[in-house]
Design an enzyme around this catalytic site. Structure first.
Site, mmCIF file in Angstrom:
data_model
loop_
_atom_site.group_PDB
_atom_site.id
_atom_site.type_symbol
_atom_site.label_atom_id
_atom_site.label_comp_id
_atom_site.label_asym_id
_atom_site.label_seq_id
_atom_site.Cartn_x
_atom_site.Cartn_y
_atom_site.Cartn_z
ATOM 1 N N ASN A 1 12.100 2.041 -3.392
ATOM 2 C CA ASN A 1 12.712 3.329 -3.007
ATOM 3 C C ASN A 1 13.984 3.092 -2.195
ATOM 4 O OD1 ASN A 1 11.230 5.897 -3.810
ATOM 5 N ND2 ASN A 1 9.543 4.559 -3.182
ATOM 6 N N ARG B 1 0.800 0.965 21.119
ATOM 7 C CA ARG B 1 1.501 1.781 20.127
ATOM 8 C C ARG B 1 2.705 2.468 20.754
ATOM 9 N NH1 ARG B 1 -2.165 5.307 16.023
ATOM 10 N NH2 ARG B 1 -3.075 3.529 14.979
ATOM 11 N N ASN C 1 9.416 11.357 4.491
ATOM 12 C CA ASN C 1 8.557 10.337 3.893
ATOM 13 C C ASN C 1 8.351 10.648 2.422
ATOM 14 O OD1 ASN C 1 6.710 8.126 3.741
ATOM 15 N ND2 ASN C 1 4.991 9.558 3.889
ATOM 16 N N HIS D 1 5.529 10.059 -0.650
ATOM 17 C CA HIS D 1 4.118 9.700 -0.822
ATOM 18 C C HIS D 1 3.763 9.814 -2.311
ATOM 19 C CE1 HIS D 1 -0.089 9.242 0.251
ATOM 20 N NE2 HIS D 1 -0.339 10.203 -0.633
ATOM 21 N N THR E 1 5.327 14.778 10.370
ATOM 22 C CA THR E 1 4.844 15.377 11.622
ATOM 23 C C THR E 1 3.740 14.464 12.166
ATOM 24 O OG1 THR E 1 3.121 16.628 10.502
ATOM 25 C CG2 THR E 1 5.280 17.721 10.735
HETATM 26 C C1 GAR Z 1 5.736 4.011 -2.789
HETATM 27 O O1 GAR Z 1 4.927 4.342 -3.882
HETATM 28 C C2 GAR Z 1 5.568 5.037 -1.691
HETATM 29 O O2 GAR Z 1 5.395 6.338 -2.170
HETATM 30 C C3 GAR Z 1 4.303 4.551 -1.038
HETATM 31 O O3 GAR Z 1 4.452 3.164 -0.976
HETATM 32 C C4 GAR Z 1 5.234 2.742 -2.109
HETATM 33 C C5 GAR Z 1 6.370 1.908 -1.602
HETATM 34 O O4 GAR Z 1 7.074 1.333 -2.659
HETATM 35 N N1 GAR Z 1 4.122 5.136 0.247
HETATM 36 C C6 GAR Z 1 2.947 5.529 0.704
HETATM 37 O O5 GAR Z 1 1.901 5.379 0.114
HETATM 38 C C7 GAR Z 1 3.021 6.205 2.065
HETATM 39 N N2 GAR Z 1 1.781 6.863 2.359
HETATM 40 P P1 GAR Z 1 8.492 0.672 -2.412
HETATM 41 O O6 GAR Z 1 8.339 -0.281 -1.219
HETATM 42 O O7 GAR Z 1 8.750 -0.072 -3.697
HETATM 43 O O8 GAR Z 1 9.478 1.761 -2.149
#
Ligand code: GAR
Length: 223
Positions: free
Chosen positions: A27, A78, A120, A122, A154
């Protein structure tokens, strides 16, 4: 009218953003590629990774983008980690923070510093299948359509206002891997588009309702 819109859209917006990653960074690559052809209206000023081994760090370096490694395990609480990240992002003077496969929970310091400005992506049609392994959850549940969601972050994990979603059908005989790959391709289409909308000030947030000032040219594949 179309010419006027095209001219308005040609207007330079170069909003500084940060991208936070933990892994492959495909991404991130989609955002880098969109910026390279002036379809992001943003400049990726810094890429922050929670892991120094993440492939996304290499992608950022190849694109000559500044990288920072902020490992949660280097902090005893954290709160300390959250504080460090908030300071780094404020110091970088970014306007938006885009999570792209970032596996840490974003804490209150960062969220307070960037209200409605942490995004974000998802890999499911939220609110279905939040959390880990969303494509696998979708397969196991037996849904016929899943997809991806860009939302505002959030304090509720995967629960913030939804900005855009892309639908992906589950095919007969699908595997989790094949489905996840098709979802990822849809992510690469919608995430740069949403970032562009934010940077062009076309997004309005009213509680959970998010509306976009749409342009007729949006459907011409130019976001
Ligand atoms: C993506 O599918 C993204 O939507 C997911 O991790 C992957 C990262 O891929 N994110 C989540 O699951 C967040 N809850 P990338 O590193 O190739 O962009």
């Amino acid at each position: 009218m179309r010419q006027l819109l095209a001219r308005q859209r040609g207007k330079k917006h170069n909003i500084p953003i940060a991208v936070l990653i933990s892994g492959t960074g495909s991404n991130l690559q989609a955002l880098i590629d969109a910026e390279a052809v002036n379809r992001l209206s943003a400049t990726i000023r810094v890429v922050v990774s929670s892991k120094d081994t993440a492939l996304g760090v290499k992608r950022a370096q190849n694109a000559k983008i500044k990288t920072e490694i902020v490992r949660p395990s280097d902090y005893s609480t954290r709160e300390e980690h959250d504080e460090t990240l908030a300071k780094l992002l404020l110091r970088s003077s970014v306007e938006f923070v885009c999570l792209a496969g970032y596996t840490c929970i974003v804490g209150p310091r960062v969220l307070e510093a960037f209200p409605n400005r942490v995004l974000n992506i998802h890999p499911s049609l939220l609110p279905a299948f939040p959390g880990l392994n969303a494509p696998q959850q979708a397969m196991q549940f037996g849904v016929k359509i899943t997809g991806c969601t860009v939302h505002i972050v959030t304090d509720v994990v995967d629960g913030g206002p939804i900005v855009a979603q892309g639908a992906v059908p589950v095919l007969d005989g699908d595997t989790t891997e094949a489905l996840a790959a098709r979802i990822l391709a849809e992510e690469h289409r919608i995430y740069p588009q949403v970032v562009r909308w934010f940077c062009e000030r076309r997004v309005h947030v009213n509680g959970r309702m998010v509306t976009i000032d749409r342009h007729p040219l949006d459907d011409e594949g130019d976001g």
